[in-house]
Design an enzyme around this catalytic site. Sequence first.
Site: not given
Ligand code: MSP
Length: 632
Positions: A19, A22, A127, A130, A144, A147, A296, A299
């Site tokens: 999304h 990312h 959790c 997490c 949590c 979540h 936030k 889904k």
């Molecule tokens: N797999 C772990 C990270 C391991 S790194 C060694 C993880 N994955 S995640 O898919 O949840 O990705 C988290 C990251 O995605 C956040 O730190 C950020 O970079 C990005 N984002 C996910 N949702 C976000 C927002 N709503 N806003 C901004 N960035 C966000 O955690």
Amino acid sequence: MPKSFYITTPIYYVNASPHIGHAYTTIVADVLARYHRMAGVNTFFVTGTDEHGDKIAEAAQKAGVTPQEYADKISAQFRDLCPELSITNDYFIRTTDSNHIETVRHILQKVYDSGDIYFGSYEGHYCVGCERFYMEKELIEGKCPDHQTKPEYRKESNYFFRMSKYQDWLINHIKENPDFIRPERYKNEALAFLRDPLEDLCISRPKSRLQWGITLPFDENYVTYVWFDALINYVTALDYPDGEKFKTFWPAAEHLIAKDILKPHGIYWPTMLKAAGIEPYRHLNVHGYWNSDQSKMSKSLGNVVRPLDLKDKYGLDAFRYFLLRDMVFGLDSNFSEEAFVQRLNSDLANDLGNLVSRTIAMAIKYCDGKVPEINREKKDSALQEAALKAVTEVESSFNDMSLHKALIAIWEFINVTNKYIVENEPWTLGKDPANKEKLTAIMYNLLASLRSIAILLTPFMPQTAEKILRQIGVAKSSALDLANIRKDDALTAGSPLTRGESLFPRINQEKESETSEKKSPVTDLKPEIDYEEFTKVDLRVGKILTAEAVPKSNKLLKLKIDIGEERTIVAGIGKDYTPAELIGKTIVVVANLKPAKLMGVESYGMLLATDTDKGLTFLTFDREAKTGAKIH
Ligand code: MSP
């Protein structure tokens, strides 16, 4: 500028599709990589996917496929997103890659051999979302905090990493390197974690419970806990331990993450590196969260914003621009399509698009369709000064990661250039052949400005930059960087000028929303008041400190609000918001409304809100506002 630059994004979980959150992190990393490459810095840029663990195993089971099949499918979505967003990553890592598995096992063995991994038993609130245990005090109403689900109580024997041993070292390292974690608010947050004694980190799961992971090299019956696996990707990607890339790039490592994974990156990772005898990374750069409709993205709320939808609808560079311009690095930002369209129309269509199209049109008309030859001594220095100012500001913005400020500086320059056109009125000069020399110089200066703008925009909006350069006859092969602007290189006289398509066609918001919906006058308008009367209402910026239900009421919540002083306000919003989601919100308060008692609780003030299809929503601010400030 450093000699080398290594930039990483988090590796994303493969349990859900990408999304805009990312996409944002990956785009910021791309801008940084492009900027450094443009300056001739040896750059390596890595992104990828995190594929082991409970979460993925569960998602695969639900989908009725193997974890590997599931991971392959979602990982491909993240990988395919890169070219769609013009991401210039040098490597895409997957934690299921064999070289990564080998590296994780190598580091585990090394730390085990040095005595920093031991076997012990553990119990606590776990959790699944997490993938970690929570302490009782960290839970909110037993749930949590992230979540809002009740964790499972688990007890098991596991392997532990002696993280506590490195607590003092880490505190000193953070203090001695004040920008190790930046911006400062996240450094402070990391130091706050370190105020309490660090517990050792559970780094394994018994295979009886989880198969989907990397087997420990010293115990066949266990797999690695996901963070010990995932974080190591950053060195696998450089061929640790013996790779040339590791030697070149590790000392220049810049991690980019959002605030959600500060603890693993700010605490676990540096201590893991220390235990493995690897130098700490250079910087941890932490940004805020993109919310959607002020909450936030999730889904279940149905408010997930998908990057490709926006890219397809409005174009890639407009999408990149909006994300980079609208988030202050480190703070949260709210995504709304209206705000996006507004920026597109004002900054991109009006300011930049118009500047390019009218400059090219005039230059073609007044200079025979070619870059003119001019007497460089007669050059007007005002535009060049503005260009130099933009270069300096862009450089300093990159140094402290405030990319939105870099864009503001570029737009100041764009606006100075637009003003230059208005002040010089080339169309008036063009009426009299006696002005030929002056007019030619003006057109040359404008074309030179377009080149500077294109260079400055290259890391942010690569396609747009290329389109501008093509229109002013600069060959695609020309290596351009900020030094070209500094040196004020001459444009090649005689290069052909070509009109391109409009860079950013205006979006008609009315048309977008609903053409058939004709606006009719508001019929329930209250009687008019004069300004004097309006000023009697004292509106203030308030921050919600606590929220709890008023006993026996199914709608009223009792809020403690900071408006410069602490107020108790009772609001009928219990059906629209849970207390937990209200805490920390910045809202608008009518501060001088006479106190009144509601269900026995004295309420002093009122919050401003409106009704929507999805329930009530508060008025908030689109920039950070100071608590207690007056609203006028
Ligand atoms: N797999 C772990 C990270 C391991 S790194 C060694 C993880 N994955 S995640 O898919 O949840 O990705 C988290 C990251 O995605 C956040 O730190 C950020 O970079 C990005 N984002 C996910 N949702 C976000 C927002 N709503 N806003 C901004 N960035 C966000 O955690």
